[in-house]
Design a protein around this motif. Sequence first.
Motif, PDB file in Angstrom:
ATOM      1  N   SER A  71       2.209   0.852 -11.161  1.00  0.00           N
ATOM      2  CA  SER A  71       1.785   0.009 -10.046  1.00  0.00           C
ATOM      3  C   SER A  71       0.503   0.533  -9.419  1.00  0.00           C
ATOM      4  O   SER A  71      -0.396  -0.242  -9.059  1.00  0.00           O
ATOM      5  N   LYS A  72       0.403   1.846  -9.289  1.00  0.00           N
ATOM      6  CA  LYS A  72      -0.815   2.455  -8.751  1.00  0.00           C
ATOM      7  C   LYS A  72      -1.998   2.178  -9.665  1.00  0.00           C
ATOM      8  O   LYS A  72      -3.105   1.871  -9.207  1.00  0.00           O
ATOM      9  N   ARG A  73      -1.781   2.281 -10.968  1.00  0.00           N
ATOM     10  CA  ARG A  73      -2.854   2.033 -11.935  1.00  0.00           C
ATOM     11  C   ARG A  73      -3.345   0.590 -11.858  1.00  0.00           C
ATOM     12  O   ARG A  73      -4.552   0.327 -11.884  1.00  0.00           O
ATOM     13  N   ILE A  74      -2.414  -0.362 -11.730  1.00  0.00           N
ATOM     14  CA  ILE A  74      -2.803  -1.776 -11.626  1.00  0.00           C
ATOM     15  C   ILE A  74      -3.599  -2.014 -10.355  1.00  0.00           C
ATOM     16  O   ILE A  74      -4.585  -2.774 -10.350  1.00  0.00           O
ATOM     17  N   ALA A  75      -3.215  -1.372  -9.250  1.00  0.00           N
ATOM     18  CA  ALA A  75      -3.968  -1.519  -8.005  1.00  0.00           C
ATOM     19  C   ALA A  75      -5.402  -1.038  -8.189  1.00  0.00           C
ATOM     20  O   ALA A  75      -6.358  -1.669  -7.715  1.00  0.00           O
ATOM     21  N   GLU A  76      -5.568   0.086  -8.881  1.00  0.00           N
ATOM     22  CA  GLU A  76      -6.903   0.625  -9.113  1.00  0.00           C
ATOM     23  C   GLU A  76      -7.733  -0.307  -9.996  1.00  0.00           C
ATOM     24  O   GLU A  76      -8.910  -0.572  -9.708  1.00  0.00           O
ATOM     25  N   ILE A  77      -7.140  -0.809 -11.064  1.00  0.00           N
ATOM     26  CA  ILE A  77      -7.861  -1.730 -11.947  1.00  0.00           C
ATOM     27  C   ILE A  77      -8.263  -2.988 -11.193  1.00  0.00           C
ATOM     28  O   ILE A  77      -9.407  -3.464 -11.286  1.00  0.00           O
ATOM     29  N   ALA A  78      -7.309  -3.549 -10.430  1.00  0.00           N
ATOM     30  CA  ALA A  78      -7.559  -4.808  -9.729  1.00  0.00           C
ATOM     31  C   ALA A  78      -8.729  -4.685  -8.765  1.00  0.00           C
ATOM     32  O   ALA A  78      -9.643  -5.528  -8.759  1.00  0.00           O
ATOM     33  N   LYS A  79      -8.723  -3.625  -7.959  1.00  0.00           N
ATOM     34  CA  LYS A  79      -9.774  -3.533  -6.940  1.00  0.00           C
ATOM     35  C   LYS A  79     -11.064  -2.930  -7.468  1.00  0.00           C
ATOM     36  O   LYS A  79     -12.148  -3.489  -7.275  1.00  0.00           O
ATOM     37  N   LYS A  80     -10.965  -1.790  -8.117  1.00  0.00           N
ATOM     38  CA  LYS A  80     -12.168  -1.041  -8.472  1.00  0.00           C
ATOM     39  C   LYS A  80     -12.884  -1.588  -9.702  1.00  0.00           C
ATOM     40  O   LYS A  80     -14.099  -1.537  -9.792  1.00  0.00           O
ATOM     41  N   GLU A  81     -12.111  -2.107 -10.674  1.00  0.00           N
ATOM     42  CA  GLU A  81     -12.742  -2.608 -11.895  1.00  0.00           C
ATOM     43  C   GLU A  81     -12.980  -4.115 -11.878  1.00  0.00           C
ATOM     44  O   GLU A  81     -14.017  -4.583 -12.345  1.00  0.00           O
ATOM     45  N   LEU A  82     -12.028  -4.873 -11.349  1.00  0.00           N
ATOM     46  CA  LEU A  82     -12.086  -6.328 -11.475  1.00  0.00           C
ATOM     47  C   LEU A  82     -12.522  -7.044 -10.205  1.00  0.00           C
ATOM     48  O   LEU A  82     -12.756  -8.249 -10.233  1.00  0.00           O
ATOM     49  N   GLY A  83     -12.596  -6.335  -9.093  1.00  0.00           N
ATOM     50  CA  GLY A  83     -13.095  -6.939  -7.862  1.00  0.00           C
ATOM     51  C   GLY A  83     -12.143  -7.906  -7.203  1.00  0.00           C
ATOM     52  O   GLY A  83     -12.562  -8.737  -6.386  1.00  0.00           O
ATOM     53  N   ILE A  84     -10.857  -7.826  -7.515  1.00  0.00           N
ATOM     54  CA  ILE A  84      -9.859  -8.651  -6.853  1.00  0.00           C
ATOM     55  C   ILE A  84      -9.610  -8.098  -5.454  1.00  0.00           C
ATOM     56  O   ILE A  84      -9.594  -6.881  -5.250  1.00  0.00           O
ATOM     57  N   HIS A  85      -9.413  -8.985  -4.482  1.00  0.00           N
ATOM     58  CA  HIS A  85      -9.075  -8.524  -3.140  1.00  0.00           C
ATOM     59  C   HIS A  85      -7.651  -7.968  -3.156  1.00  0.00           C
ATOM     60  O   HIS A  85      -6.706  -8.661  -3.539  1.00  0.00           O
ATOM     61  N   VAL A  86      -7.486  -6.709  -2.730  1.00  0.00           N
ATOM     62  CA  VAL A  86      -6.191  -6.028  -2.787  1.00  0.00           C
ATOM     63  C   VAL A  86      -5.796  -5.521  -1.407  1.00  0.00           C
ATOM     64  O   VAL A  86      -6.590  -4.868  -0.720  1.00  0.00           O
ATOM     65  N   GLU A  87      -4.566  -5.819  -1.015  1.00  0.00           N
ATOM     66  CA  GLU A  87      -3.931  -5.199   0.134  1.00  0.00           C
ATOM     67  C   GLU A  87      -2.619  -4.597  -0.333  1.00  0.00           C
ATOM     68  O   GLU A  87      -2.025  -5.065  -1.315  1.00  0.00           O
ATOM     69  N   LEU A  88      -2.164  -3.546   0.349  1.00  0.00           N
ATOM     70  CA  LEU A  88      -0.951  -2.842  -0.050  1.00  0.00           C
ATOM     71  C   LEU A  88       0.109  -2.934   1.037  1.00  0.00           C
ATOM     72  O   LEU A  88      -0.212  -2.941   2.237  1.00  0.00           O
ATOM     73  N   THR A  89       1.365  -2.992   0.602  1.00  0.00           N
ATOM     74  CA  THR A  89       2.490  -2.913   1.533  1.00  0.00           C
ATOM     75  C   THR A  89       3.355  -1.718   1.156  1.00  0.00           C
ATOM     76  O   THR A  89       3.671  -1.510  -0.017  1.00  0.00           O
ATOM     77  N   TYR A  90       3.732  -0.944   2.165  1.00  0.00           N
ATOM     78  CA  TYR A  90       4.625   0.202   1.995  1.00  0.00           C
ATOM     79  C   TYR A  90       5.776  -0.001   2.970  1.00  0.00           C
ATOM     80  O   TYR A  90       5.609   0.167   4.182  1.00  0.00           O
ATOM     81  N   LEU A  91       6.921  -0.420   2.462  1.00  0.00           N
ATOM     82  CA  LEU A  91       8.114  -0.618   3.289  1.00  0.00           C
ATOM     83  C   LEU A  91       8.757   0.743   3.539  1.00  0.00           C
ATOM     84  O   LEU A  91       9.167   1.429   2.592  1.00  0.00           O
ATOM     85  N   ILE A  92       8.857   1.137   4.793  1.00  0.00           N
ATOM     86  CA  ILE A  92       9.386   2.458   5.125  1.00  0.00           C
ATOM     87  C   ILE A  92      10.897   2.366   5.358  1.00  0.00           C
ATOM     88  O   ILE A  92      11.359   1.664   6.267  1.00  0.00           O
ATOM     89  N   ILE A  93      11.663   3.065   4.523  1.00  0.00           N
ATOM     90  CA  ILE A  93      13.120   3.040   4.573  1.00  0.00           C
ATOM     91  C   ILE A  93      13.623   4.393   5.058  1.00  0.00           C
ATOM     92  O   ILE A  93      13.310   5.426   4.457  1.00  0.00           O
ATOM     93  N   PRO A  94      14.389   4.421   6.138  1.00  0.00           N
ATOM     94  CA  PRO A  94      14.862   5.696   6.692  1.00  0.00           C
ATOM     95  C   PRO A  94      15.574   6.553   5.650  1.00  0.00           C
ATOM     96  O   PRO A  94      16.406   6.051   4.887  1.00  0.00           O
ATOM     97  N   THR A  95      15.207   7.826   5.601  1.00  0.00           N
ATOM     98  CA  THR A  95      15.767   8.885   4.750  1.00  0.00           C
ATOM     99  C   THR A  95      15.333   8.790   3.293  1.00  0.00           C
ATOM    100  O   THR A  95      15.591   9.710   2.518  1.00  0.00           O
ATOM    101  N   LEU A  96      14.663   7.705   2.874  1.00  0.00           N
ATOM    102  CA  LEU A  96      14.358   7.523   1.460  1.00  0.00           C
ATOM    103  C   LEU A  96      12.877   7.685   1.122  1.00  0.00           C
ATOM    104  O   LEU A  96      12.534   8.236   0.075  1.00  0.00           O
ATOM    105  N   ASN A  97      11.989   7.173   1.968  1.00  0.00           N
ATOM    106  CA  ASN A  97      10.546   7.309   1.689  1.00  0.00           C
ATOM    107  C   ASN A  97       9.742   7.466   2.972  1.00  0.00           C
ATOM    108  O   ASN A  97       8.593   7.021   3.048  1.00  0.00           O
TER     109      ASN A  97
END
Length: 347
Positions: free
Chosen positions: A199-225
């Motif tokens: 998933s990280k690799r696809i984000a890098e390709i999408a934004k840095k190589e292909l110029g797609i507009h990218v936003e990220l979501t990080y759902l914070i779950i107690p005790t897990l991440n």
Amino acid sequence: MREAMFWEKLDGNRVRCRLCPVNCIIDEGQRGSCRIRKNISGKLYTLNYGKVSSMAMDPVEKKPLFHFWPGSCAFSIGTVGCNMHCKHCQNWEISQADESLPYIRDVSPPEVVELAKRYGCESIAYTYNDPVIWYEFVLDTAKIARREGLNNILVTNGYINEEPFRELAKYIDAMNIDIKAFDDVFYMKIAGVPSGEPSKRIAEIAKKELGIHVELTYLIIPTLNDREEEIRAFARWVVEHLGDDTPVHFSRFFPHYKLASLPPTPLETIEMAYRIAREEGLKFVYTGNVPGHTGEHTYCPSCSKPLIVRWGFKIIEYHVKDGKCEYCGEPIPIVGTYLKKQYSWMW
């Protein structure tokens, strides 16, 4: 049902699916991990082509996309199945289902585009479950949408192999990629896949190589991440690999599905993540699932004034003109202009 793309034939009438990093080896008559790709007589078929489980007109901010045609309408569609098996999935009724789910509606790619235009939407968003396993239908629809002047949005976990992604990406204008955690143990135990690296690799390709507009979501779950060091590592990766102008949404978890025993994310944890991301150099950080919080607003990274004031998915004030802060002239990376629209649920 359609013959799938991106697979290879193996001995004994088995096939290997090459769509996503799971790379399922599927015996004749069996399905892949996503439940929706099946080996029939030694050929791989997708069983959800044209099968729509969910359809609505959404503000683009709901995707969430805060820097892509603010205030515009995204005609949102979803199907069934997913290549992850997240224990906290809020749409598990469709993501963990197959084509036998009741109430599914058959819709063709031209019909989706026609509906989006009829209801005055600027974009089509492939969302609700993960669009990766709806690949063939999304690709066909996105091609028509592009010809008709509509934007294409993927709301996705980004868990797709590079070759199929690059083919689909030719027609994609924006993505919100869900980074589940910054720890592979989470991906194995909670999401049901070996690693979050694809998933990280696809984000890098999408934004840095292909110029797609990218936003990220990080759902914070107690005790897990929710560890400070994990969130700091995530923010540092975004700055170093995607750029400090990448919008990041830290979203609040509420008990759901197989994690119903956990408490909601404390507001203090969301605010901690927001603070850490800003300390690491991210310019556009947002708090999600906390309506009315000041972390919903877009601030100028130069003069710090609020440029886009939001309440949930609604824009209250807008102070970006010609791509710049109205107060100090700082360039603000927003795709498109502000479109003030009204929305109504349809089906």
